[in-house]
Design a protein around this motif. Structure first.
Motif, mmCIF file in Angstrom:
data_model
loop_
_atom_site.group_PDB
_atom_site.id
_atom_site.type_symbol
_atom_site.label_atom_id
_atom_site.label_comp_id
_atom_site.label_asym_id
_atom_site.label_seq_id
_atom_site.Cartn_x
_atom_site.Cartn_y
_atom_site.Cartn_z
ATOM 1 N N ILE A 209 0.440 -96.819 -2.314
ATOM 2 C CA ILE A 209 0.117 -95.671 -1.127
ATOM 3 C C ILE A 209 1.654 -95.128 -0.761
ATOM 4 C CG2 ILE A 209 -0.953 -95.111 0.860
ATOM 5 C CD1 ILE A 209 -3.142 -97.108 -0.212
ATOM 6 N N GLU A 210 1.644 -93.801 -0.857
ATOM 7 C CA GLU A 210 2.729 -93.490 -0.028
ATOM 8 C C GLU A 210 2.560 -92.580 1.202
ATOM 9 O OE1 GLU A 210 4.598 -91.653 -3.615
ATOM 10 O OE2 GLU A 210 3.631 -89.595 -3.165
ATOM 11 N N ILE A 211 3.257 -92.573 2.072
ATOM 12 C CA ILE A 211 3.477 -91.734 3.470
ATOM 13 C C ILE A 211 4.039 -90.596 3.493
ATOM 14 C CG2 ILE A 211 2.983 -91.764 5.841
ATOM 15 C CD1 ILE A 211 1.041 -93.684 4.402
ATOM 16 N N GLN A 212 4.001 -89.378 3.699
ATOM 17 C CA GLN A 212 4.923 -88.271 3.878
ATOM 18 C C GLN A 212 5.555 -88.294 5.325
ATOM 19 O OE1 GLN A 212 5.714 -85.435 1.500
ATOM 20 N NE2 GLN A 212 7.413 -85.627 3.082
ATOM 21 N N VAL A 213 6.774 -88.648 5.477
ATOM 22 C CA VAL A 213 7.368 -88.343 6.709
ATOM 23 C C VAL A 213 8.200 -87.343 6.770
ATOM 24 C CG1 VAL A 213 7.280 -91.024 6.919
ATOM 25 C CG2 VAL A 213 9.084 -90.126 5.770
ATOM 26 N N PHE A 214 8.451 -86.871 8.168
ATOM 27 C CA PHE A 214 9.456 -85.697 8.478
ATOM 28 C C PHE A 214 10.087 -86.061 9.807
ATOM 29 C CE2 PHE A 214 8.104 -82.088 5.556
ATOM 30 C CZ PHE A 214 9.362 -81.345 5.565
ATOM 31 N N GLY A 215 11.385 -85.799 9.645
ATOM 32 C CA GLY A 215 12.268 -85.961 10.677
ATOM 33 C C GLY A 215 13.039 -84.926 11.155
ATOM 34 N N ASP A 216 13.416 -84.467 12.416
ATOM 35 C CA ASP A 216 14.416 -83.705 12.695
ATOM 36 C C ASP A 216 15.713 -84.142 13.346
ATOM 37 O OD1 ASP A 216 13.993 -84.119 15.454
ATOM 38 O OD2 ASP A 216 12.197 -82.681 15.278
ATOM 39 N N ALA A 217 16.670 -83.172 13.574
ATOM 40 C CA ALA A 217 17.851 -83.432 14.280
ATOM 41 C C ALA A 217 17.751 -83.941 15.780
ATOM 42 C CB ALA A 217 18.917 -82.545 14.029
ATOM 43 N N HIS A 218 16.649 -83.632 16.357
ATOM 44 C CA HIS A 218 16.545 -83.880 17.591
ATOM 45 C C HIS A 218 15.820 -85.484 18.083
ATOM 46 C CE1 HIS A 218 17.523 -79.648 17.935
ATOM 47 N NE2 HIS A 218 16.811 -79.535 17.044
ATOM 48 N N GLY A 219 15.538 -85.986 17.149
ATOM 49 C CA GLY A 219 14.989 -87.301 17.161
ATOM 50 C C GLY A 219 13.486 -87.387 17.150
ATOM 51 N N GLY A 220 12.987 -86.267 16.753
ATOM 52 C CA GLY A 220 11.460 -86.383 16.199
ATOM 53 C C GLY A 220 11.313 -86.899 15.012
#
Length: 659
Positions: A209-220
């Motif tokens: 099972i894999e989880i789609q993650v997303f991050g940004d350059a603002h710490g999110g």
């Protein structure tokens, strides 16, 4: 947002990025190899530039050439797709030094995840659960064998630098460890340029099972839910779905939180996938982070309604994540399968060749098709043989499975062999329908998914339908000529003349005798009479009564092929030019071993004069990103060995001759 983006990839992912960019008003630049000069991503982009020869090392892996094109055409950013340079930290650094934006995570984040060994240590320090194992730098075989004995069996050997199921072996006892280690290291060295491995306890009957993650350059950092990829063959995913039917709400929340924790541990920005292995009892362990967009991302897009490529572009342009965690929408169920040019009945041997016929379902609210080829294009030997991704969505899992069955029934490929029939068996199998499949099920029970006795003796009614459909099609054409001498329905004065039609099914000839006219026929199939009454062509189907049983069958016609589908199984036939035929022979004999496809010989196991037994491994080839073991067809003595390790050979070249 960017005004122009260069796509450093090919195939369906390049086409996928082009579609999103076009919707956002972004100009696209494609690059292509000599083998891809007429490819769809080249035709769909606003402009395209050649970058070298057909081998990836001569084109798509040439980072400096790609940067030269980017500078020449004024691109502002580079999207790497997946594969090739998408997880190459040195290329990401080079892109940034050139004043362009890399549409993906930072090189620093990639380097932290570039080694599975280092990634495990880092995740363990961050409090993310990891599988017990060995990740040390000491790669001496003796050291690795001692560590294997300490960890215990079953054990998995994994390439420390790699992915996609390459460089992985399961070992069940110490005596099999060294041969498996050598094979794993060789495959890792060929695929990734480095042969370091790590060892870890093998979790039996696990879920993937894999989880789609997303991050940004603002710490999110957030996650977009999970995808279950437990249906695998040799660690290659063949069926992906979202949401997972296995997870409880509590386990889903815990895994999502762990995935975000893993992303934060490496200051992750852009799209990534945190992969977990999950025990039957619910314990989950970190496996790796894929620092790129995944092949399976469409199922997440369909259940969330989000465009992940658009998110990638926005984050790379410096924008914050468009949504907070609690605002991520989720609706319905989505499933993806991939159509490949491969032969499941021959060990999933990859294929190549021109797609003389390519029929795929029309896109709709429930069906999505991602493809980098169209009818008439060629699947080459140089790249992954994927033809298309078929993705469906509906309100719940049973309805999504029904949509997938319907969509697969509309698919047909003429040219290279395909895995369509395999996928149709897969989506009807109790382990899939009941959502009980684990990552090793397919390898343990592969005979349940490939053709068996039913392929050797197809349904007589389907064969009869093929004959009738062929005659009716001829009759429609003949109706254009009013002359009675043009009629081809088999009628003659006194008694009906039998018409004989010859088909080829799975390499074997099938000769059918047919009499009758005007929709009523008697068809002789393998000595058995099938009465067909009231036959009518109905668009892409045939309706008739077969021995009193009324049925509607779907028809998919190619240039010289015909697929008859009853809603559960397909019958694929090739219409022979005439009925003069003999037994269909094979190019191979019991005294010669030939190359099944073009490739490179990586190891020879015998020498001239050696005595061998049937099934013994004679040599190993590498072709289309996989290793192929060629075995002795019978007991005997090696008279000639016509290949050496490192040699490239053509398809059908004789490699070994037995006395």
């Amino acid at each position: 947002m960017f005004s122009s983006v260069l796509i450093a990839n090919r195939g369906e992912i390049a086409c996928r990025v082009i579609r999103t960019c076009r919707r956002l008003g972004i100009r696209t630049i494609a690059v292509y190899s000599e083998a891809d000069a007429d490819a769809q991503h080249v035709r769909q982009a606003d402009e395209a530039w050649p970058i070298g020869g057909p081998q990836p090392a001569d084109s798509y892996l040439r980072g400096e050439m790609i940067l030269e094109v980017a500078r020449a055409c004024g691109a502002e950013a580079i999207h790497p797709g997946y594969g090739f340079l998408s997880e190459n930290a040195d290329f990401a650094d080079a892109v940034e030094r050139a004043g362009l934006r890399f549409i993906g995570p930072s090189a620093a984040s990639m380097r932290k995840m570039g080694s599975k060994a280092g990634a495990k240590d880092l995740m363990a320090a961050a409090g993310v659960p990891v599988v017990p194992g060995y990740t040390g730098e000491d790669q001496d075989p003796g050291t690795l064998a001692r560590e294997a004995a300490r960890i215990g069996f079953p054990l998995m050997i994994k390439a420390a630098h790699g992915g996609g199921g390459k460089g992985m072996r399961i070992v069940h006892a110490l005596e099999g460890f060294i041969p498996a280690l050598e094979s794993c290291q060789r495959e890792a060295r060929n695929a990734f340029g480095r042969d370091r491995v790590l060892l870890e306890r093998y979790i039996e009957s696990p879920r993937h099972i894999e989880i789609q993650v997303f991050g940004d350059a603002h710490g999110g950092a957030i996650h977009l839910g999970e995808r279950e990829c437990s249906a695998q063959r040799r660690y290659q995913k063949v069926f992906e779905e979202a949401p997972s039917p296995f997870l409880t709400p509590e386990l889903r929340a815990a895994m999502g939180a762990a995935a975000v924790q893993a992303a934060r541990a490496i200051d992750y920005a852009n799209a990534g996938t945190v992969e977990f292995i999950v025990a039957p009892t619910g314990e989950f362990y970190f496996m790796e982070i894929n620092t790129r967009l995944q092949v399976e991302h469409p199922v997440t897009e369909l259940v969330t309604g989000l465009d992940l490529v658009e998110w990638q572009l926005r984050v790379a342009a410096g924008q914050a994540l468009p949504l907070e965690q609690d605002a991520v929408p989720r609706e319905g169920h989505a499933i993806e399968v991939r159509l490949y040019a491969e032969d499941p009945d021959a060990g999933f041997l990859p294929g190549s060749g021109r797609l003389r016929t390519l029929r795929l379902p029309a896109p709709s609210a429930h069906v999505r098709v991602d493809s980098g080829v169209v009818e008439g294009d060629t699947v080459t030997i140089f790249y992954d043989p994927m033809i298309a991704k078929l993705i469906v969505h509906d309100a719940d899992r049973p309805r999504a499975l029904a949509r997938l069955r319907e969509a697969l029934a509309l698919c047909a490929i003429e040219g290279p062999k395909s895995n369509i029939a395999f996928l149709e068996r897969l989506v009807r199998h109790p382990a899939i329908v009941g959502a009980s499949i684990d990552t090793g099920y397919l390898d343990r029970h592969l005979d349940e998914f490939i053709a068996g006795d039913d392929a050797a003796a197809p349904d007589p009614a389907l064969l009869a339908a093929a004959a009738v459909a062929t005659l009716l099609a001829e009759g429609a054409a003949d109706a254009l000529d009013a002359s009675p001498w043009a009629t081809a329905d088999g009628w003659r004065l006194g008694a009906p003349a039998p018409r004989r039609l010859a088909f080829e099914h799975r390499g074997q000839p099938r000769l059918l005798g047919i009499t009758g006219r005007a929709g009523d026929y008697d068809v002789e199939v393998d000595g058995q009479q099938v009465a067909v009454r009231g036959a009518r062509r109905d668009g892409d189907g045939l309706t008739a009564r077969f021995d009193g049983h009324a049925r509607r069958l779907a028809l998919i016609e190619g240039s010289d092929t015909l697929v008859v589908h009853d809603g559960h199984a397909r019958l694929e036939l090739r219409l022979l030019a005439d009925d003069r035929h003999g037994a269909v022979g094979s190019a191979s004999t019991d005294d010669r071993v030939r190359a099944p496809m073009p490739g490179r010989v990586v190891a020879t196991r015998v020498r001239a004069g050696d005595t061998v037994t049937a099934g013994q491994e004679l040599l190993v080839m590498e072709a289309m990103k996989m290793e192929l073991a060629l075995k002795a067809p019978r007991d005997g003595t090696v008279a000639e060995l016509r290949a050496a390790a490192g040699e490239f050979v053509d398809a059908d070249a004789t490699l070994v001759v037995l006395a």
